[in-house]
Design an enzyme around this catalytic site. Structure first.
Site, PDB file in Angstrom:
ATOM      1  N   HIS A 298      21.833 -68.851  14.619  1.00  0.00           N
ATOM      2  CA  HIS A 298      23.184 -69.168  14.152  1.00  0.00           C
ATOM      3  C   HIS A 298      23.250 -70.646  13.802  1.00  0.00           C
ATOM      4  CE1 HIS A 298      27.526 -69.594  13.947  1.00  0.00           C
ATOM      5  NE2 HIS A 298      27.605 -68.281  13.897  1.00  0.00           N
TER       6      HIS A 298
ATOM      7  N   LYS B  79      34.157 -58.926  18.644  1.00  0.00           N
ATOM      8  CA  LYS B  79      35.388 -59.713  18.786  1.00  0.00           C
ATOM      9  C   LYS B  79      36.302 -59.020  19.800  1.00  0.00           C
ATOM     10  CE  LYS B  79      34.274 -62.293  15.079  1.00  0.00           C
ATOM     11  NZ  LYS B  79      33.985 -63.719  15.115  1.00  0.00           N
TER      12      LYS B  79
ATOM     13  N   ASP C  68      28.793 -63.857  19.701  1.00  0.00           N
ATOM     14  CA  ASP C  68      29.233 -64.993  18.895  1.00  0.00           C
ATOM     15  C   ASP C  68      28.528 -66.254  19.397  1.00  0.00           C
ATOM     16  OD1 ASP C  68      30.723 -66.467  16.983  1.00  0.00           O
ATOM     17  OD2 ASP C  68      32.255 -64.920  17.102  1.00  0.00           O
ATOM     18  N   GLU C  69      28.557 -67.294  18.552  1.00  0.00           N
ATOM     19  CA  GLU C  69      27.752 -68.484  18.865  1.00  0.00           C
ATOM     20  C   GLU C  69      28.175 -69.163  20.157  1.00  0.00           C
ATOM     21  OE1 GLU C  69      31.137 -69.816  16.186  1.00  0.00           O
ATOM     22  OE2 GLU C  69      29.745 -68.122  16.288  1.00  0.00           O
TER      23      GLU C  69
END
Length: 436
Positions: free
Chosen positions: A275, A156, A184-185
């Site tokens: 994911h 992040k 992340d996706e």
């Protein structure tokens, strides 16, 4: 429809694909008519009788609604059980399976709402799928990690970092004690960080962390792209630079792309992390859509070594027994019917590899005892903010997670009850881990 497709006397065949639909008929429409309509519209039926019906064996190919049961506590809601002959489906194609069973029937006027709760995939059809690229045991052997859950972290902020700073965050987390970090996706190849730059800096971070810790590390490099050709290009580049695992968003990317990527990963020695971005659009409504256990089953058939499965304890929704039900469907070779866990049919996977459930979303070290107890060893626990939110930085955050995990595993192995003593276990571990 009722005369042809509602057959309560039907004896289910071993090779039939069975579906359990939660069905809410429109006022005044009999449940039998609705159940028959679902069976018809998702197999051979259409809105009228056609002369070409006489040119085929309808009895051989039609879907049949063979049972109806009212849902306890719900007004005008039923579980309709439908059996489909195996010949209706192309071998090894999740795309065709879902197109047939859920492709058309959900817009049917006679229904207020319809939800696919579960599927029974017969062994004869399971055997036409390759399943996960490697499976749980091969993954453990590749990573040389046994007897504990795997630990991960989503980097992040998920958007906006440059490739070099992103790689630095990856290195710090891996050096601190995590097994994996993750794109992340929605990290694909945006203007602030192109995919090739990210792959290279992450590979550098992996190798540096491996040389310092002596452990095998990985970063889920998201190969999802706008075209299958571009997806292959990215996955191939990941294989060339020697990283162990890539990632795919299987619902937005599509089942055809996912199955192709799973085959590529099997042939090229890559693990595949999946994911489930977009799943709540499909599965969150209680009376309409598709339950996640169906999406998990179809993913195991299509192919994926990891799949996000909810946490039971974090920020994202998931009921404990139901979550454990589909976690077993992802991992175990054979799962008995158990309505209390939402499992409508006994499922025999006849040797198809298992998929590791990934618990991710709002979890931190105080959740570790519960997660260890709920998921056991064959799981991947992912702490995004729970790692990067540490006041001392990423590496201490990673170390805190690793210490908490190993303390919980040791306490469990010594026979302590984590549900009661979990807090004490973490507090004891704090004494010899300043990061924690």
């Amino acid at each position: 429809y009722r005369l042809t497709y509602y057959t309560p006397d039907y004896q289910v065949a071993e090779t039939d694909i069975l579906a359990a639909f939660r069905m809410t008929p429109q006022p005044g429409v009999p449940a039998e008519e609705c159940g028959a309509a679902v069976a018809a519209e998702s197999s051979t039926g259409t809105w009228t009788t056609v002369w070409t019906d006489g040119l085929t064996q309808l009895d051989k190919y039609k879907g049949r609604c063979y049972d109806l049961e009212p849902v306890p506590g719900e007004n005008n809601q039923y579980i309709a059980y439908v059996a489909y002959p195996i010949d209706l489906f192309e071998e090894g194609s999740v795309t065709n399976l879902l197109t047939s069973i859920v492709g058309n029937v959900f817009g049917f006027k006679a229904l207020r709402a319809l939800r696919l709760e579960d599927l029974r995939i017969p062994p004869a059809y399971v055997k036409t799928f390759w399943g996960p690229p490697h499976g749980i045991q091969v993954e453990r052997d590749k990573l040389n990690k046994y007897g504990r859950p795997l630990l991960g972290c989503t980097i992040k902020p998920k958007l906006g970092l440059s490739a070099k700073n992103y790689g630095r965050a990856v290195y710090e987390c891996l050096r601190g004690g995590l097994d994996f970090t993750k794109d992340d996706e929605n990290v694909n190849s945006q203007s602030f960080m192109r995919w090739r730059d990210r792959f290279l800096f992450c590979a550098e971070a992996i190798y540096k962390a491996q040389s310092e810790t002596g452990e095998i590390k990985g970063h889920y490099l998201n190969a999802t792209a706008g075209t299958c050709e571009e997806m292959y290009k990215r996955a191939n580049y990941a294989a060339q630079i020697g990283v162990p695992i890539v990632m795919h968003d299987y619902l937005t990317g599509g089942f055809t792309a996912n199955t192709s990527l799973a085959m590529f990963c099997r042939d090229n020695g890559l693990l595949l992390h999946i994911h489930r971005a977009m799943h709540a659009v499909i599965d969150r409504q209680r009376n309409h859509g598709i339950h996640f256990r169906v999406l998990a089953k179809t993913l195991r058939m299509s192919g994926g070594d990891h799949l996000h499965s909810g946490t039971v304890v974090g920020k994202l929704e998931g009921e404990r027994e139901v979550t454990l039900g589909f976690v077993d469907l992802m991992r175990d070779p054979y799962v008995e019917k158990d309505r209390s866990r939402g499992i409508y049919f006994t499922q025999d996977w006849v040797g198809l590899g298992g998929t590791i459930p990934v618990a991710s979303g709002g979890i931190h070290v105080w959740h570790m005892p519960a997660l260890t107890e709920i998921f056991g060893d064959d799981a991947c626990l992912q702490f995004g903010g729970g790692t990067l939110g540490h006041p001392w930085g990423n590496a201490p955050g990673a170390a805190a997670n690793r210490v908490a995990s190993e303390a919980c595993v040791q306490a469990r192995n010594e026979g302590r009850d984590l549900s009661r003593e979990g807090g004490d276990v973490i507090r004891e571990a704090c004494k010899w881990s300043p990061e924690l």
